[in-house]
Every structure is written in C-alpha cells, then in structure tokens.
Design a protein around this motif. Structure first.
Motif, PDB file in Angstrom:
ATOM      1  N   HIS A   1       0.841  -1.194   0.000  1.00  0.00           N
ATOM      2  CA  HIS A   1       0.000   0.000   0.000  1.00  0.00           C
ATOM      3  C   HIS A   1       0.879   1.248   0.000  1.00  0.00           C
ATOM      4  O   HIS A   1       2.012   1.211   0.499  1.00  0.00           O
TER       5      HIS A   1
ATOM      6  N   LEU B   1       1.041   5.277   1.136  1.00  0.00           N
ATOM      7  CA  LEU B   1       0.514   6.425   1.863  1.00  0.00           C
ATOM      8  C   LEU B   1       1.339   7.643   1.466  1.00  0.00           C
ATOM      9  O   LEU B   1       2.562   7.655   1.617  1.00  0.00           O
TER      10      LEU B   1
ATOM     11  N   LEU C   1      -0.728   5.572  10.841  1.00  0.00           N
ATOM     12  CA  LEU C   1      -0.219   4.268  10.435  1.00  0.00           C
ATOM     13  C   LEU C   1      -0.802   3.146  11.281  1.00  0.00           C
ATOM     14  O   LEU C   1      -1.123   2.059  10.777  1.00  0.00           O
TER      15      LEU C   1
ATOM     16  N   THR D   1      -2.922   0.033   9.664  1.00  0.00           N
ATOM     17  CA  THR D   1      -2.562  -1.383   9.749  1.00  0.00           C
ATOM     18  C   THR D   1      -3.761  -2.228  10.180  1.00  0.00           C
ATOM     19  O   THR D   1      -3.927  -3.357   9.716  1.00  0.00           O
TER      20      THR D   1
ATOM     21  N   ASP E   1       4.127  -3.281   5.175  1.00  0.00           N
ATOM     22  CA  ASP E   1       3.357  -3.329   3.932  1.00  0.00           C
ATOM     23  C   ASP E   1       2.952  -1.946   3.428  1.00  0.00           C
ATOM     24  O   ASP E   1       2.303  -1.847   2.381  1.00  0.00           O
ATOM     25  N   ILE E   2       3.286  -0.901   4.182  1.00  0.00           N
ATOM     26  CA  ILE E   2       2.867   0.452   3.804  1.00  0.00           C
ATOM     27  C   ILE E   2       4.096   1.301   3.499  1.00  0.00           C
ATOM     28  O   ILE E   2       4.945   1.522   4.362  1.00  0.00           O
TER      29      ILE E   2
ATOM     30  N   LEU F   1      -4.169   7.906   0.415  1.00  0.00           N
ATOM     31  CA  LEU F   1      -3.882   6.475   0.457  1.00  0.00           C
ATOM     32  C   LEU F   1      -4.283   5.823  -0.862  1.00  0.00           C
ATOM     33  O   LEU F   1      -5.377   6.053  -1.368  1.00  0.00           O
TER      34      LEU F   1
ATOM     35  N   ARG G   1      -4.663   2.049  -1.962  1.00  0.00           N
ATOM     36  CA  ARG G   1      -4.647   0.660  -1.498  1.00  0.00           C
ATOM     37  C   ARG G   1      -4.132  -0.269  -2.600  1.00  0.00           C
ATOM     38  O   ARG G   1      -4.360  -0.033  -3.787  1.00  0.00           O
TER      39      ARG G   1
END
Length: 753
Positions: free
Chosen positions: A534, A536, A613, A617, A626-627, A696, A698
């Motif tokens: 992902h 951000l 964050l 999550t 993962d971000i 964001l 996704r």
C-alpha cells in the motif's frame, strides 16, 4: 499569420489539403507521411500503434550526462551501442562549486574512452549545432537529453527526453511510445527582409502552445514555403518547436539540404524526403511566411508572443500585465517588480541584448546583425550586445570573412560557443532590467533571476535582426522591418579540420581497462526503495497553475551540483516554495524510521503519522512493512520546459513517490517521473489538496502491475483515519517495462535486477 485546422486532413497531389472522408483514407494515408516511414524503420515491435524505438545516435550536454552515465553504469553497461555525443556546452563558465565543472568534464572524457563515445570539449560547439553539422541526416532518429534536440530540417526526427530514456538506449532497451499524432505545417510565401526564423517560430508557438494544439505530436513541415527558406532559417524555426510542446518534427528536404550535408562532408547522409499524395494528418497548421511580422515574446514564456507593432500599440496595458505576473512570482520578497521606467516618450527601452546558441548563434543571423549595425557604434554607457556563435566552425568563418571584426568595431562582443545565457549561467541582467534575447526560453528564472531573494529581471525573446535594430536605435525597441538595410547573402564555409583536430571520436573503440576519475562532487545515486503493498502519500507541495521544470529544479548556479543527487535536491522548488525541501525531507525521515522498525512497531517520530499508520494497519489488515510512506507534489499542470531528469529525480531523492496533476505538460516529464519511480497520477477533478494532506492508494502494487484505471486515491483524516474524499485518478497507459520500473522503485533498480 497562422491558421489552425483541428481535424484530420489529407494532402492532395497539388499540395492542398482536404478534410478526411473515411476511415480507410485515414489509415492508408497515415502510412504516406514522412514521419511514418522514419518511425517504421526504427520500430522494433510488430505493432506500429505501440512503438518500440531504437535511435541512430544519442547526445547529452554536461548538465546531465554524469547522472546518465552513473545510471547506465549502475545498471551494468559494457559499451555504448550507438554513437553517443557528450557535449560540454552548458556549464563551461559556471564556476560555482570550485572544481565541479571540470571534474565532470574529466569524468565524461573517461567514459568516452572506456565505453566508446564522442567527446566534444568545451567551447567547440553547442550540442545541437554539432549534431546538425556532424550527425543528422535523412531518415535518421536522434535522442537527446536536452529538450531542444531537434534536427528535422535535415530530415532527422530528433526527440528530447530525460536522461532515463537515454540510459535505456545505452543499455540496448527501447523507447516505448504509442504512435503519435502527426500534424502538417504548411508554409507558403517568403519572409520579408528583416523577418527571421525566431519571428516565424514565435508566431507558431503563440498560436499553438496555450491550446495544447501541438502537445506530444510530430510536426511535418511541407509546402512551397519550405523551399524559400535557407537551411539555417529552417533550423532556427525547427529548434523552437520544442516550445510549442511538440514531440518531434521533420521537414521536406531539397537541394539546399543536400548542399548543406555535402559541405559538411556527409553528402551520403542526404535523402530526398516528402510526403506522398494522400498523406493523412491529424491536423493542419498553415503559416503564410510573407505575413509574419517581427515578434517579441514577453515574460514569462515563449508563447506570450505578439508582433512588436502590437506591443507598441498596447504598451501600457501589456507592461501592466507583465508586472502583475512578475509580482505574483516574486511574492513579498523585496520591492515590487517594475519595468515602468522603460517606457519613455511612448517608446520602450531595453538594457541588454544577447544572441546565443542553437537558435540564435547561426551564421546568417550574425551576418544580418553586422549588416544592420554597419556604421553604428554601441556606447559603453549602458546597453551591451553579446553574441555566442553556435560552433567553433561558425566562429572561425565569421572571423575569416571579416564579420567578427565588423561587429567588434560596432561594439558587439563575440563570446565562446556555449549555451551560457540561454541556460541562465552567464550574462544575468540587473534587477528590474530588460534583456532582449535570441535564444530558446524566457522563463522567470532562466535569465538568472532569484525572485525568492528579491531579484527579478525581465527577458524577452526576439529575432537577432530586431535585436540588432534595437541596439542600433540606442536600445529603443525596434522591429528590423522598420529599417532600410542592405542585407548581404554570404555563404558559410565549414572547415572540417576544426573538429578533426579537436573532437575525440572514440565510437566503437572503447577500452574497458580505463579507470574513471570521479571528482569529489560526483556521487552515486542513493538507494531507492520499491513499492510495498500500500502507498501512503503526504503532500509536501501543493500549487495552483503551472509548475515548470525550472521551478522543480532551477537552471543556473544550482545545476553546478548536478552530479551530486543529494546536493542538487536541496534546490528543488527553491524559487517558488523554499519550504518544500524541508517538508519532503521530513516525510523521507518518517519513511526511513518506519523501515528501521525491526520489531514491527510504529515509531516514526511523528505522533500524527504514528497514529494514522496504526489505524491503517488495522483497517488494511497488514503490517507496518506493507505500507510505503512517501511525499506527494500536487498542481494543476506540472512539467513544462526542460527535459532535465533532475526535475523528477530530485523529488525521488527527497522521498517522493508520486505527482498528482490535472495535466502533465509534456510526455518527457511524465517519462521522467516513471523512470524515477514516481507515480504520474492524473485526475480530471479539481485539486484542492493542502500541504500536509494524506492520500492512500490501497494495493498499489496490484494497481500498477495490472495498470488498473481508475486509481482511487483516498484523502484521509489524519486524526481518525477516516476517508474525507475519494479522488478518481488514472495512471493512463503504462508499458510493461514502465510498470516494472514503478514497482522496482526506479529504472536503476529494475535494470540492476
């Protein structure tokens, strides 16, 4: 002067154009253009709608070849696969940074020795003039890392791109692009005495830039008017097509083309070129050369052009508009920008005059200036006239035929063969002064102004002839057509010995044992991270209107640090938003902290970011690893101007991962973003994304790898993590390679793997 037809047309045998009547006429006629034949010969795909091009030659100036060579070296290059010209014309007189300039030249020469390149030492030629004189020819394609890589008058399709695309060619990869629209530019008549190539070019740009008529299209110059122009006049018009946002250009060739190539020892490079009857074009531009007037492009873009006559008629109104635009750029830094004092007794007076480089410094332009100034002197009490011939062979012939001496007696100074004033590294006017210039650009920082420090000057583009006429009249703005001048028709004699004795041509003779010398400012690219699941984004810069490449990374002294990615990134947006770098670095620091949390905890050093964050999550059902957290730049339109890759790479070095715009000004800027791993997000929606906003995306890896459009960008509330709004965006079309580059984080990562 200029008439536009915004629909498909077909060329008849008698040279007229008619509207297209059917799809079959369109598809069949498309193959009858000059552009189609050249593109087909260079295409390495089996699909003419999705081109994969390889070029006959490459060229880069010293303001970006170090970065390109470092990229290619990091990606595993073994030798230069085609002739690659390294020109030293942009920074030869820019002494900021101590030994930096010559360190870069030593590094460039070492690469030419190691990998088999062509090295043009300082003061020998402006890169585009060298390519005209020694490399261009009928049916060829040349890729340059300077936006004014245009050689269409010789039958060569030249394209100016960011350094990443040149690096791809060095690595044996292709330049991937959908088949571009092709426009016919029909020239008729002949220019009046006193009207020069810059006048024709500015008329074209004024008619086509603001309405995007030429954007990312190929211009094909046809019509009887072509044959009424000298080769240098064609070249002077051609090189300025970049400023109309065109992708490339190509002209019909004739005996004058053959003569030019023969005189430069390359008769075998000539190819008779013209479209076939029935050729289809996506639009038509008609220019009656006999109706073109002497033009002036006012600040702060070449498209802000009008006849000198019209400017004089509307002077108070136009000057007020220029001052308003200048003060908007300058802001509250120092006293207001003002050029009112240049209006005296109904006339307009200038302070400085320059003729330079690939558009201005041609033999015929300079001879015409000598004719206009004959018998007149330039006093040393104010106005100065400087001339940079485009190459040493041009300079030598001006001296041989006595033109240089005539100009010296008149008070003009001939300077080295460099791009100095055009690139903003020499001949900076004083605060609130007016400079008239025959060169390619007049952006607000291009002449060396620093609006953020209260320093602002005014650069106007004009043809060399009207510049000389203005100088002759003591600085009073004067169109060359207002004067009665006897113009000589002198023939330019090219001396091949100059390049034979001084240019290092090592193509196909590389020596892998050569050790490269790297000066203390030359630094490798920093590590750049790939995308995680992902993305951000935190907005580090948000602007209304257009953001130019000169704002993204300024020319002039800042570019002395071009070979050090971290140092030059400190100058990003400095003239428009001095706080941008600090905000982007703060986001970069948060992302670095996030990556270093070995235990998976969320401790970035920023409470708001930590909170967001943590919520994400949970919301996304993922771990912090993962971000990806990166900075974002937002504006209505981004990327007008130079092909310099630093406009994008500086953002990446500072931790950028995306741009969001309603429009990208050129194909080359969008390519730069992709090659440096920044998502080129585009939306039709109004952009009201304040600095500090979080967006964001996704499953961004899935979005990129499958080229999913639309891309949903969620604007988040940092406190609650809730979605405040959803922007409907697109990445537009991405090639398979472009998808892999974005996923890898940048071109270097992709090729290294």
């Amino acid at each position: 002067m200029v008439r536009l037809t915004d629909h498909g047309v077909v060329l008849a045998a008698d040279g007229t154009f008619t509207a297209v009547k059917c799809a079959e006429q369109q598809s069949g006629g498309k193959r009858k253009t000059m552009a189609y034949g050249i593109l087909k010969a260079h295409n390495h795909s089996d699909n003419m709608e999705q081109l994969q091009l390889k070029f006959d030659a490459l060229v880069s100036p010293d303001n970006n070849y170090v970065n390109i060579l470092q990229t290619a070296r990091a990606s595993g290059i073994k030798k230069f696969p085609v002739p690659y010209v390294l020109s030293n014309c942009h920074h030869t007189l820019c002494a900021v940074g101590g030994t930096i300039n010559e360190d870069d030249h030593v590094f460039g020469l070492g690469n030419a020795k190691k990998y088999g390149g062509i090295f043009v030492p300082p003061y020998r030629a402006v890169l585009h003039q060298y390519m005209r004189e020694m490399m261009a020819g009928g049916g060829k394609m040349i890729l340059g890392s300077d936006s004014h890589s245009r050689y269409g008058a010789l039958g060569t399709m030249g394209i100016g791109e960011g350094g990443g695309e040149v690096a791809k060619q060095l690595l044996g990869r292709t330049y991937d692009i959908a088949y571009p629209p092709v426009l016919a530019v029909k020239l008729t008549g002949s220019p009046r005495p006193g009207v020069g190539p810059q006048d024709v070019a500015l008329a074209l740009i004024a008619a086509t830039f603001q309405n995007n008529f030429n954007k990312n299209k190929v211009l094909e110059f046809v019509g009887d008017g072509v044959y009424n122009l000298s080769m240098e006049c064609r070249m002077g018009i051609d090189v300025m097509t970049t400023e109309s946002a065109a992708l490339s250009s190509v002209w019909c060739t004739d005996g004058k083309t053959e003569e030019f190539l023969a005189e430069h020892g390359r008769r075998d490079a000539y190819r008779e070129m013209a479209p076939e009857a029935g050729a289809y074009y996506d639009g038509l531009i008609e220019i009656d050369l006999s109706s073109v007037e002497c033009m002036i492009a006012l600040p702060f873009h070449p498209s802000n052009a009008m006849p000198i006559r019209e400017f004089k008629e509307r002077m108070p109104e136009v000057i007020k508009e220029v001052e308003e635009a200048g003060n908007k750029i300058k802001g509250n830094h120092g006293e207001p920008f003002s050029i009112q004092s240049h209006m005296r007794d109904g006339e307009f007076f200038v302070d400085q005059a320059l003729v330079s480089g690939c558009s201005g410094g041609l033999f015929e332009n300079i001879v015409a200036m000598a004719d206009i100034l004959k018998g007149y002197g330039i006093p040393g009490s104010g106005l100065n006239l400087g001339i940079n011939p485009a190459s040493l062979p041009v300079m030598a012939d001006l001296m041989e035929q006595g033109i240089a001496g005539e100009l010296a007696v008149s008070g003009a100074t001939l300077r080295p063969c460099i791009c100095g004033p055009c690139f903003g590294v020499t001949d900076v006017p004083a605060n609130n002064q007016v400079s008239i210039r025959h060169m390619t650009r007049n952006y607000p920082n291009r002449e060396g102004s620093k609006p953020g420090q209260g320093q602002m000057a005014c650069a106007c583009l004009m043809d060399a002839r009207s510049i000389a006429a203005t100088v002759r009249n003591g600085g009073k703005l004067t169109a060359a057509t207002e004067l009665d001048v006897e113009y000589r028709t002198l023939h330019h004699h090219f001396d091949p010995k100059i390049y034979e004795n001084q240019v290092f041509d090592n193509y196909n003779k590389g020596d892998d044992s050569v050790e490269l010398t790297m000066g203390p400012n030359i630094a490798d690219w920093p590590e750049m991270q790939p995308l995680t699941k992902h993305l951000l984004l935190k907005t580090a810069g948000s602007y209304h209107g257009s953001v130019t490449t000169d704002e993204l990374v300024p020319s002039g002294e800042a570019s002395s640090f071009r070979s050090n990615p971290e140092k030059i990134s400190e100058y990003a947006m400095i003239s428009r938003d001095p706080e941008y770098v600090g905000r982007a670095k703060a986001v970069r620091a948060l992302e670095k902290s996030r990556r270093e949390q070995a235990d998976g905890s969320i401790q970035t050093g920023d409470a708001e970011c930590n909170n967001l964050l943590a919520k994400l999550t949970v919301e996304l059902g993922c771990s912090i690893s993962d971000i990806t957290l990166g900075s974002l730049m937002v504006s209505d339109k981004i990327g007008d101007g130079s092909s310099r890759e630093q406009a994008a790479s500086c953002q990446k070095v500072l931790g950028g991962f995306a741009n969001l715009a309603n429009e990208y000004a050129t194909k080359r800027y969008r390519s730069n973003l992709i090659n440096w791993g920044l998502l080129p997000l585009r939306t039709e929606e109004a952009l009201d994304i304040p600095v500090g906003s979080y967006l964001l995306i996704r499953d961004v890896r899935d979005v990129v790898s499958s080229c999913k459009n639309p891309v949903m960008a969620e604007v988040l509330d940092p406190a609650s993590g809730s979605v405040k709004a959803v922007l409907n965006c697109t990445l537009d079309a991405l090639t398979e390679d472009e998808q892999k580059i974005l996923l890898s984080g940048c071109l270097i990562n992709y090729y290294r793997s």
